[in-house]
Scaffold this active site. Structure first.
Site, PDB file in Angstrom:
ATOM      1  N   LEU A 229       0.518  -0.983  -0.017  1.00  0.00           N
ATOM      2  CA  LEU A 229       0.187  -0.170   0.066  1.00  0.00           C
ATOM      3  C   LEU A 229       0.935   1.114  -0.036  1.00  0.00           C
ATOM      4  O   LEU A 229       0.153   2.460  -0.388  1.00  0.00           O
ATOM      5  CB  LEU A 229      -0.954  -0.036   1.039  1.00  0.00           C
ATOM      6  CG  LEU A 229      -1.648   1.247   1.398  1.00  0.00           C
ATOM      7  CD1 LEU A 229      -2.758   1.362   0.314  1.00  0.00           C
ATOM      8  CD2 LEU A 229      -2.733   1.733   2.431  1.00  0.00           C
TER       9      LEU A 229
ATOM     10  N   ASP B 249       9.895   6.215   5.752  1.00  0.00           N
ATOM     11  CA  ASP B 249       9.904   4.564   5.778  1.00  0.00           C
ATOM     12  C   ASP B 249      10.851   3.495   6.873  1.00  0.00           C
ATOM     13  O   ASP B 249      12.299   5.031   6.292  1.00  0.00           O
ATOM     14  CB  ASP B 249      10.449   4.087   4.590  1.00  0.00           C
ATOM     15  CG  ASP B 249       9.343   2.446   4.642  1.00  0.00           C
ATOM     16  OD1 ASP B 249       7.970   2.760   4.315  1.00  0.00           O
ATOM     17  OD2 ASP B 249       9.910   1.281   5.018  1.00  0.00           O
TER      18      ASP B 249
ATOM     19  N   ASP C 195      11.946   5.468  12.085  1.00  0.00           N
ATOM     20  CA  ASP C 195      11.433   4.906  12.742  1.00  0.00           C
ATOM     21  C   ASP C 195      10.190   5.095  13.469  1.00  0.00           C
ATOM     22  O   ASP C 195      10.622   6.620  13.306  1.00  0.00           O
ATOM     23  CB  ASP C 195      12.445   3.831  13.889  1.00  0.00           C
ATOM     24  CG  ASP C 195      11.586   2.600  14.802  1.00  0.00           C
ATOM     25  OD1 ASP C 195      10.269   2.448  14.246  1.00  0.00           O
ATOM     26  OD2 ASP C 195      11.806   1.843  15.166  1.00  0.00           O
TER      27      ASP C 195
ATOM     28  N   SER D  57      -8.386  -1.514   9.815  1.00  0.00           N
ATOM     29  CA  SER D  57      -8.807  -2.978   8.749  1.00  0.00           C
ATOM     30  C   SER D  57      -9.981  -3.157   8.855  1.00  0.00           C
ATOM     31  O   SER D  57     -10.457  -2.693  10.080  1.00  0.00           O
ATOM     32  CB  SER D  57      -7.532  -3.715   8.989  1.00  0.00           C
ATOM     33  OG  SER D  57      -7.877  -5.121   8.488  1.00  0.00           O
TER      34      SER D  57
ATOM     35  N   TYR E 279      -3.628  -6.997  16.566  1.00  0.00           N
ATOM     36  CA  TYR E 279      -3.637  -6.243  15.150  1.00  0.00           C
ATOM     37  C   TYR E 279      -5.156  -5.272  14.858  1.00  0.00           C
ATOM     38  O   TYR E 279      -4.729  -4.166  14.530  1.00  0.00           O
ATOM     39  CB  TYR E 279      -3.958  -7.387  14.043  1.00  0.00           C
ATOM     40  CG  TYR E 279      -3.877  -6.586  12.619  1.00  0.00           C
ATOM     41  CD1 TYR E 279      -2.421  -5.661  12.185  1.00  0.00           C
ATOM     42  CD2 TYR E 279      -4.459  -6.461  11.725  1.00  0.00           C
ATOM     43  CE1 TYR E 279      -2.473  -4.900  11.361  1.00  0.00           C
ATOM     44  CE2 TYR E 279      -5.263  -5.969  10.609  1.00  0.00           C
ATOM     45  CZ  TYR E 279      -3.863  -5.146  10.325  1.00  0.00           C
ATOM     46  OH  TYR E 279      -3.700  -4.342   9.163  1.00  0.00           O
TER      47      TYR E 279
ATOM     48  N   LYS F 189      -6.067  -1.348  15.700  1.00  0.00           N
ATOM     49  CA  LYS F 189      -6.998  -1.008  14.582  1.00  0.00           C
ATOM     50  C   LYS F 189      -8.759  -0.709  14.557  1.00  0.00           C
ATOM     51  O   LYS F 189      -8.520   0.589  14.160  1.00  0.00           O
ATOM     52  CB  LYS F 189      -6.879  -1.968  12.658  1.00  0.00           C
ATOM     53  CG  LYS F 189      -5.950  -2.222  12.163  1.00  0.00           C
ATOM     54  CD  LYS F 189      -4.906  -0.621  11.487  1.00  0.00           C
ATOM     55  CE  LYS F 189      -3.587  -1.226  10.687  1.00  0.00           C
ATOM     56  NZ  LYS F 189      -2.874  -0.105  10.166  1.00  0.00           N
TER      57      LYS F 189
ATOM     58  N   SER G  39      -0.657  -9.267  -2.189  1.00  0.00           N
ATOM     59  CA  SER G  39       1.059  -8.566  -2.329  1.00  0.00           C
ATOM     60  C   SER G  39       1.583 -10.019  -1.959  1.00  0.00           C
ATOM     61  O   SER G  39       1.026 -10.547  -2.092  1.00  0.00           O
ATOM     62  CB  SER G  39       1.303  -7.717  -0.178  1.00  0.00           C
ATOM     63  OG  SER G  39       1.032  -8.975   0.193  1.00  0.00           O
TER      64      SER G  39
END
Length: 279
Positions: A43, A62, A85, A164, A177, A181, A212
């Protein structure tokens, strides 16, 4: 609100001029975007490509320094590589400072950085949990606060967060996770409320199963391994998607670009599903 104030607001909206061609509203020409996780092979890179194609100047943040510089070379002086970071406060502050120093301001922030570590909840260590929350939530909050300060001073700006489907559709292996989100969804709505008086819009996209190269690798490696979680998780997501396929990263990036543009200037506090109708 008194009647006069209400009437003034309604009349002003009713008498707004025509907005022109949609293509003109979608342009990001001359605007400055900071994309976290922008060198990511899925993404992140798709977002950078779409924003750049619409005319934006793009700062690419990044952890992957080499990936950042390679991507920035592709877009030349209209881009900026910022290796760092997202969990390091000094690195986050430097990313904002360098973007403003190079381009003068930040009009668009896309928080696309994120990590996923699918495993049953009872198999998660404290380090696993801390890492997910640090990257997916804490880092996002920190950089958003710093960027928002610049946007408040300018009186305009837009933030697009990446959530997500795991935030509201439970599936085995995504509890931590999904929790991070879900927090992003809540933060999106709160910030939209708080920052609207300053001319700042805040929205989120909520992808479903997004294809991906990493997914291809994992299914190839683990597809025939008895009890392997990841292929089972992907298959479950696909079976629940009426369109019958994963999205591409570009399809999600298109919605992010729309939300960043003037075509969505009356959209804020929204979490847009980009999940193929997943149920």
């Amino acid at each position: 609100m008194d009647t006069h104030t209400l009437l003034t607001a309604v009349r002003a909206a009713a008498e707004m001029p025509e907005r022109g061609e949609l293509a003109d509203l979608l342009t990001l020409s001359g605007r400055v975007a900071l994309v976290t996780g922008g060198a990511g092979p899925g993404l992140g890179r798709a977002v950078v490509a779409r924003l750049a194609s619409l005319g934006a100047l793009v700062a690419i943040q990044d952890l992957d320094a080499e990936g950042c510089h390679q991507l920035a070379e592709r877009y030349g002086p209209r881009s900026l590589a910022i290796a760092g970071d997202i969990t390091d406060p000094a690195s986050v502050s430097a990313a904002v400072t360098r973007t403003v120093s190079a381009f003068g301001r930040i009009d668009i922030l896309v928080n696309s950085v994120g990590v996923s570590n699918p495993k049953p909840f009872l198999a998660h260590t404290l380090d696993d949990i801390d890492r997910s929350l640090d990257v997916n939530l804490r880092g996002m909050l920190h950089i958003t606060r710093l960027v928002a300060e610049n946007m408040v001073a300018a009186g305009t700006g837009t933030v697009v967060n990446v959530s997500s489907v795991a935030s509201y559709e439970p599936c085995t292996g995504s509890a931590v996770y999904g929790a991070s989100k879900g927090a992003i969804n809540t933060v999106t709505k709160y910030l939209a409320h708080e920052l609207a008086p300053h001319g700042i819009r805040v929205n989120a996209v909520s992808p479903g199963l997004m294809a991906s190269s990493r997914h291809v690798e994992l299914v190839t490696e683990l597809g025939d391994v008895p009890g392997a979680l990841y292929p089972r998780l992907l298959a479950e997501c696909l079976q629940r998607t009426p369109l019958g396929r994963p999205s591409s990263a570009a399809e999600v990036a298109d919605v992010i670009a729309f939300l960043a543009s003037d075509a969505a200037r009356y959209v804020t506090g929204a979490v847009w599903d980009v999940n193929g109708g997943m149920i």
